[in-house]
Design a protein around this motif. Structure first.
Motif, PDB file in Angstrom:
ATOM      1  N   MET A   1      -6.936   5.663  -0.631  1.00  0.00           N
ATOM      2  CA  MET A   1      -5.595   5.756  -0.085  1.00  0.00           C
ATOM      3  C   MET A   1      -4.553   5.844  -1.208  1.00  0.00           C
ATOM      4  N   ARG A   2      -4.803   5.094  -2.254  1.00  0.00           N
ATOM      5  CA  ARG A   2      -3.851   5.078  -3.374  1.00  0.00           C
ATOM      6  C   ARG A   2      -3.623   6.481  -3.919  1.00  0.00           C
ATOM      7  N   SER A   3      -4.693   7.214  -4.171  1.00  0.00           N
ATOM      8  CA  SER A   3      -4.528   8.555  -4.739  1.00  0.00           C
ATOM      9  C   SER A   3      -3.891   9.509  -3.729  1.00  0.00           C
ATOM     10  N   LEU A   4      -4.184   9.333  -2.445  1.00  0.00           N
ATOM     11  CA  LEU A   4      -3.574  10.171  -1.416  1.00  0.00           C
ATOM     12  C   LEU A   4      -2.061   9.960  -1.383  1.00  0.00           C
ATOM     13  N   ILE A   5      -1.640   8.727  -1.442  1.00  0.00           N
ATOM     14  CA  ILE A   5      -0.206   8.417  -1.452  1.00  0.00           C
ATOM     15  C   ILE A   5       0.451   8.986  -2.702  1.00  0.00           C
ATOM     16  N   GLN A   6      -0.182   8.800  -3.852  1.00  0.00           N
ATOM     17  CA  GLN A   6       0.385   9.309  -5.094  1.00  0.00           C
ATOM     18  C   GLN A   6       0.421  10.836  -5.117  1.00  0.00           C
ATOM     19  N   ASP A   7      -0.543  11.480  -4.471  1.00  0.00           N
ATOM     20  CA  ASP A   7      -0.573  12.949  -4.431  1.00  0.00           C
ATOM     21  C   ASP A   7       0.472  13.531  -3.488  1.00  0.00           C
ATOM     22  N   LEU A   8       0.709  12.871  -2.358  1.00  0.00           N
ATOM     23  CA  LEU A   8       1.584  13.451  -1.333  1.00  0.00           C
ATOM     24  C   LEU A   8       3.055  13.053  -1.447  1.00  0.00           C
ATOM     25  N   LEU A   9       3.341  11.937  -2.087  1.00  0.00           N
ATOM     26  CA  LEU A   9       4.740  11.539  -2.268  1.00  0.00           C
ATOM     27  C   LEU A   9       5.174  11.859  -3.689  1.00  0.00           C
ATOM     28  N   PRO A  10       6.215  12.650  -3.828  1.00  0.00           N
ATOM     29  CA  PRO A  10       6.701  12.926  -5.183  1.00  0.00           C
ATOM     30  C   PRO A  10       7.550  11.762  -5.686  1.00  0.00           C
ATOM     31  N   HIS A  11       7.583  11.591  -6.983  1.00  0.00           N
ATOM     32  CA  HIS A  11       8.534  10.651  -7.580  1.00  0.00           C
ATOM     33  C   HIS A  11       9.852  11.423  -7.650  1.00  0.00           C
ATOM     34  N   ALA A  12      10.742  11.141  -6.706  1.00  0.00           N
ATOM     35  CA  ALA A  12      11.981  11.909  -6.567  1.00  0.00           C
ATOM     36  C   ALA A  12      13.143  10.958  -6.282  1.00  0.00           C
ATOM     37  N   PRO A  13      13.697  10.333  -7.320  1.00  0.00           N
ATOM     38  CA  PRO A  13      14.779   9.370  -7.125  1.00  0.00           C
ATOM     39  C   PRO A  13      15.991   9.913  -6.355  1.00  0.00           C
ATOM     40  N   GLU A  42       2.478  -5.492  -7.563  1.00  0.00           N
ATOM     41  CA  GLU A  42       1.464  -4.632  -8.183  1.00  0.00           C
ATOM     42  C   GLU A  42       0.648  -3.849  -7.147  1.00  0.00           C
ATOM     43  N   ASP A  43       0.711  -4.242  -5.868  1.00  0.00           N
ATOM     44  CA  ASP A  43      -0.007  -3.532  -4.804  1.00  0.00           C
ATOM     45  C   ASP A  43       0.821  -2.399  -4.186  1.00  0.00           C
ATOM     46  N   ILE A  44       2.100  -2.351  -4.502  1.00  0.00           N
ATOM     47  CA  ILE A  44       2.978  -1.327  -3.930  1.00  0.00           C
ATOM     48  C   ILE A  44       2.761  -0.015  -4.686  1.00  0.00           C
ATOM     49  N   ILE A  45       2.372   1.016  -3.943  1.00  0.00           N
ATOM     50  CA  ILE A  45       2.068   2.317  -4.539  1.00  0.00           C
ATOM     51  C   ILE A  45       3.310   3.195  -4.578  1.00  0.00           C
ATOM     52  N   ALA A  46       4.137   3.098  -3.533  1.00  0.00           N
ATOM     53  CA  ALA A  46       5.352   3.909  -3.471  1.00  0.00           C
ATOM     54  C   ALA A  46       6.420   3.149  -2.695  1.00  0.00           C
ATOM     55  N   LEU A  47       7.662   3.560  -2.906  1.00  0.00           N
ATOM     56  CA  LEU A  47       8.792   2.908  -2.262  1.00  0.00           C
ATOM     57  C   LEU A  47       9.799   3.969  -1.842  1.00  0.00           C
ATOM     58  N   TYR A  48      10.312   3.822  -0.621  1.00  0.00           N
ATOM     59  CA  TYR A  48      11.445   4.631  -0.151  1.00  0.00           C
ATOM     60  C   TYR A  48      12.638   3.692  -0.123  1.00  0.00           C
ATOM     61  N   ASP A  49      13.677   4.001  -0.895  1.00  0.00           N
ATOM     62  CA  ASP A  49      14.889   3.177  -0.934  1.00  0.00           C
ATOM     63  C   ASP A  49      15.887   3.755   0.053  1.00  0.00           C
ATOM     64  N   GLN A 132       0.992  11.354   8.532  1.00  0.00           N
ATOM     65  CA  GLN A 132       0.028  12.112   9.333  1.00  0.00           C
ATOM     66  C   GLN A 132      -1.349  12.095   8.695  1.00  0.00           C
ATOM     67  N   LYS A 133      -1.401  12.249   7.384  1.00  0.00           N
ATOM     68  CA  LYS A 133      -2.693  12.203   6.677  1.00  0.00           C
ATOM     69  C   LYS A 133      -3.299  10.799   6.731  1.00  0.00           C
ATOM     70  N   LEU A 134      -2.469   9.784   6.499  1.00  0.00           N
ATOM     71  CA  LEU A 134      -2.973   8.414   6.466  1.00  0.00           C
ATOM     72  C   LEU A 134      -3.486   7.950   7.823  1.00  0.00           C
ATOM     73  N   MET A 135      -2.833   8.398   8.909  1.00  0.00           N
ATOM     74  CA  MET A 135      -3.276   7.963  10.236  1.00  0.00           C
ATOM     75  C   MET A 135      -4.624   8.579  10.603  1.00  0.00           C
ATOM     76  N   LEU A 136      -4.986   9.690   9.961  1.00  0.00           N
ATOM     77  CA  LEU A 136      -6.252  10.356  10.249  1.00  0.00           C
ATOM     78  C   LEU A 136      -7.346  10.022   9.256  1.00  0.00           C
TER      79      LEU A 136
END
Length: 190
Positions: A1-13, A42-49, A132-136
């Motif tokens: 899951m970690r790599s999927l999240i990192q692949d699909l969410l861009p680092h875009a401040p 340390e368990d948080i992979i991504a954040l939406y502010d 959508q990817k994570l739910m499947l």
């Protein structure tokens, strides 16, 4: 899951998206002190502010198995396991803002929650695609099964709304794993 999240969410401040290892400490601390108190930083992979001030106190954090979010201080925080999401629908409106509505199935109860993305509506396409990817994606860590009835209802809604073709609906309905870690659970007792 970690790599999927990192692949699909861009680092875009500029659109409120931050991906590890580049999540600013100020935002991370704001989230974990305000609404994601049960999440270790340390368990948080991504954040939406979702704040105007950039302090991370409203928004969402993405972990390996769940999403924790709070739309505002006037609402309680929500913890959603990815495996419990059975339907996702996004909406953009000048009056109602930008949000993702998720139907969540826990046991025999199904309810809806909304993740507000109005502060950074450009993040909608990325977060929606990720969810959508994570739910499947199967979560085999606990051996629990998904309620077949809830999955059937969610797929039927997608078919009726035109988001799923009839042939894809039939193909998905015919899939029932036969391994000990089945994803589907029959309605009838065995």
């Amino acid at each position: 899951m970690r790599s999927l999240i990192q692949d699909l969410l861009p680092h875009a401040p500029k659109i409120g998206l931050f991906v590890t290892p580049d999540i600013p400490q100020k935002r991370l601390k704001g989230a974990t002190r305000d609404y994601a108190k049960d999440a270790h930083p340390e368990d948080i992979i991504a954040l939406y502010d979702g704040t105007f001030l950039g302090n991370g106190r409203d928004g969402a954090v993405f972990l390996d198995d769940r999403l924790i979010f709070q739309n505002s201080d006037l609402e309680p925080s929500q913890t959603i396991l990815y495996r419990d999401i059975v339907f996702i629908e996004s909406s953009q409106s000048r009056i109602r803002g930008t949000h993702i509505e998720m139907e969540i199935n826990r046991g025999r109860a199904t309810f809806s929650v909304k993740l507000n993305l109005s502060k950074h509506p450009q993040s909608l396409e990325y977060i929606e695609k990720l969810l959508q990817k994570l739910m499947l994606t199967p979560d085999s860590s606990d051996g629990e099964s998904t309620d077949w009835s809830a999955v059937t209802q969610a797929l039927d809604r997608l078919r009726i709304s035109g988001q799923l073709t009839e042939s894809d609906f039939k193909r998905l309905m015919s899939v029932r794993p036969n391994s000990p870690n089945d994803l589907w659970m029959d309605d009838e007792p065995s």
